[in-house]
Design an enzyme around this catalytic site. Sequence first.
Site, PDB file in Angstrom:
ATOM      1  N   SER A 210       0.611  -1.484  -0.061  1.00  0.00           N
ATOM      2  CA  SER A 210       0.216  -0.148   0.624  1.00  0.00           C
ATOM      3  C   SER A 210       0.754   1.157   0.332  1.00  0.00           C
ATOM      4  CB  SER A 210      -0.684  -0.237   0.806  1.00  0.00           C
ATOM      5  OG  SER A 210      -1.532   1.218   1.239  1.00  0.00           O
TER       6      SER A 210
ATOM      7  N   LYS B  94     -13.313  -4.285   2.928  1.00  0.00           N
ATOM      8  CA  LYS B  94     -14.415  -3.334   2.936  1.00  0.00           C
ATOM      9  C   LYS B  94     -15.653  -3.521   3.287  1.00  0.00           C
ATOM     10  CE  LYS B  94     -11.763  -0.766  -0.620  1.00  0.00           C
ATOM     11  NZ  LYS B  94     -11.713  -0.074  -1.569  1.00  0.00           N
TER      12      LYS B  94
ATOM     13  N   ASP C  55     -13.820   5.999  -2.579  1.00  0.00           N
ATOM     14  CA  ASP C  55     -13.109   5.410  -3.335  1.00  0.00           C
ATOM     15  C   ASP C  55     -14.288   6.029  -4.544  1.00  0.00           C
ATOM     16  OD1 ASP C  55     -11.565   3.134  -2.857  1.00  0.00           O
ATOM     17  OD2 ASP C  55     -13.224   1.730  -2.211  1.00  0.00           O
TER      18      ASP C  55
ATOM     19  N   ALA D 223     -16.092  -6.729  -9.551  1.00  0.00           N
ATOM     20  CA  ALA D 223     -17.966  -6.863  -9.076  1.00  0.00           C
ATOM     21  C   ALA D 223     -18.009  -6.855  -7.276  1.00  0.00           C
ATOM     22  CB  ALA D 223     -19.210  -7.976  -8.610  1.00  0.00           C
ATOM     23  N   GLY D 224     -16.625  -6.661  -6.478  1.00  0.00           N
ATOM     24  CA  GLY D 224     -15.753  -6.460  -5.337  1.00  0.00           C
ATOM     25  C   GLY D 224     -16.033  -5.667  -5.517  1.00  0.00           C
ATOM     26  N   GLY D 225     -15.513  -4.238  -3.689  1.00  0.00           N
ATOM     27  CA  GLY D 225     -15.707  -4.087  -2.861  1.00  0.00           C
ATOM     28  C   GLY D 225     -15.517  -2.457  -3.908  1.00  0.00           C
TER      29      GLY D 225
ATOM     30  N   ASN E 179     -18.535  -9.724 -15.109  1.00  0.00           N
ATOM     31  CA  ASN E 179     -17.646  -9.931 -14.424  1.00  0.00           C
ATOM     32  C   ASN E 179     -17.609 -11.554 -14.685  1.00  0.00           C
ATOM     33  OD1 ASN E 179     -16.058  -9.700 -11.780  1.00  0.00           O
ATOM     34  ND2 ASN E 179     -17.915 -11.245 -11.016  1.00  0.00           N
TER      35      ASN E 179
ATOM     36  N   ARG F 173     -21.541 -13.022  -9.133  1.00  0.00           N
ATOM     37  CA  ARG F 173     -21.803 -12.073  -8.355  1.00  0.00           C
ATOM     38  C   ARG F 173     -21.774 -10.882  -9.045  1.00  0.00           C
ATOM     39  NH1 ARG F 173     -16.104 -12.140  -4.435  1.00  0.00           N
ATOM     40  NH2 ARG F 173     -16.711  -9.119  -4.015  1.00  0.00           N
TER      41      ARG F 173
ATOM     42  N   MET G  81      -7.948   0.047 -12.082  1.00  0.00           N
ATOM     43  CA  MET G  81      -7.916   1.061 -10.292  1.00  0.00           C
ATOM     44  C   MET G  81      -6.350   0.468  -9.983  1.00  0.00           C
ATOM     45  SD  MET G  81     -11.691   0.274  -8.645  1.00  0.00           S
ATOM     46  CE  MET G  81     -13.163   1.586  -9.185  1.00  0.00           C
TER      47      MET G  81
END
Length: 281
Positions: free
Chosen positions: A23, A75, A111, A138-140, A160, A165, A216
């Site tokens: 990070s 998240k 975000d 399709a995640g957080g 996705n 999902r 991203m």
Amino acid sequence: MSRTRITGAVKVGGIVGNPVAHSLSPVIHNAWIEAAGLDAAYVAFAPKDPAAFDTLVAAGRVGLLSGVNVTAPFKEQAFALADTASETARDSGSANILVFRDGQVFADSTDGLGLLRALKQQAPNLSLAGSRVVMLGAGGAARAAAATLAGAGAQVRIVNRTRDRAEALAADLGGLVSVGEGPSAFEGAALIVNALSVRPEVDLAALDPSITVMDMTYKPVVTPFLQAARAAGLVTVDGLAMLIGQAGPSFEAIFGTPPPDLDPRPILLAHLGEPSTGEPL
């Protein structure tokens, strides 16, 4: 720059995820802390599992932390543990900020705001209102981004690998987005956003040359997906701009003051060992 001074009144914030060693958030926030001369520190936490994340949040409740940013895979759990949440966090069902005050936990999601700021900076001619946006994943992070883009008037389509999902995300967002698959999903799109951790299998050379492509992911800054987009002559937006865009409101939420007037992008590029232009090495 001012020198940071740590005393018994220090405010401690951080980034929580697993893995989290990669990070760049500590680089951003500690640069701002030093520039502002705050009595504060921003560190990384890597809970080994959901139970350990629960323990960290409990530590925040009893006053050991001012607040934290949250990344994968916590998240959605962060949102579920909060006592109150912003409208943005409620819309997406996830949170990338937890703020601890007087035993209470407040959840927020920046975000989407970071995404909008990145688009404004690097694709200023793109208009979202009425435009079709394809969200890959399709995640957080995709949840927050899709909710924000839909709120800005875009017609968001989720693509996705696991359709179930994607449909679950569409249902959670209350019909604000749709689900697509195959080449037809990209027809008429003005923007493609990659919220996957891997390079998506998209033939960018076959798409309309007016499409903007965003990734991203920010390590490397110019990902293989963005390299392919540039080779196809498309406008690109990198994940580093999004990271910086969401960091400002995160800093203010955690430490109670806006960040100083210091652009962290040159510092981040130097930290990554990349040219100051963000072009691939």
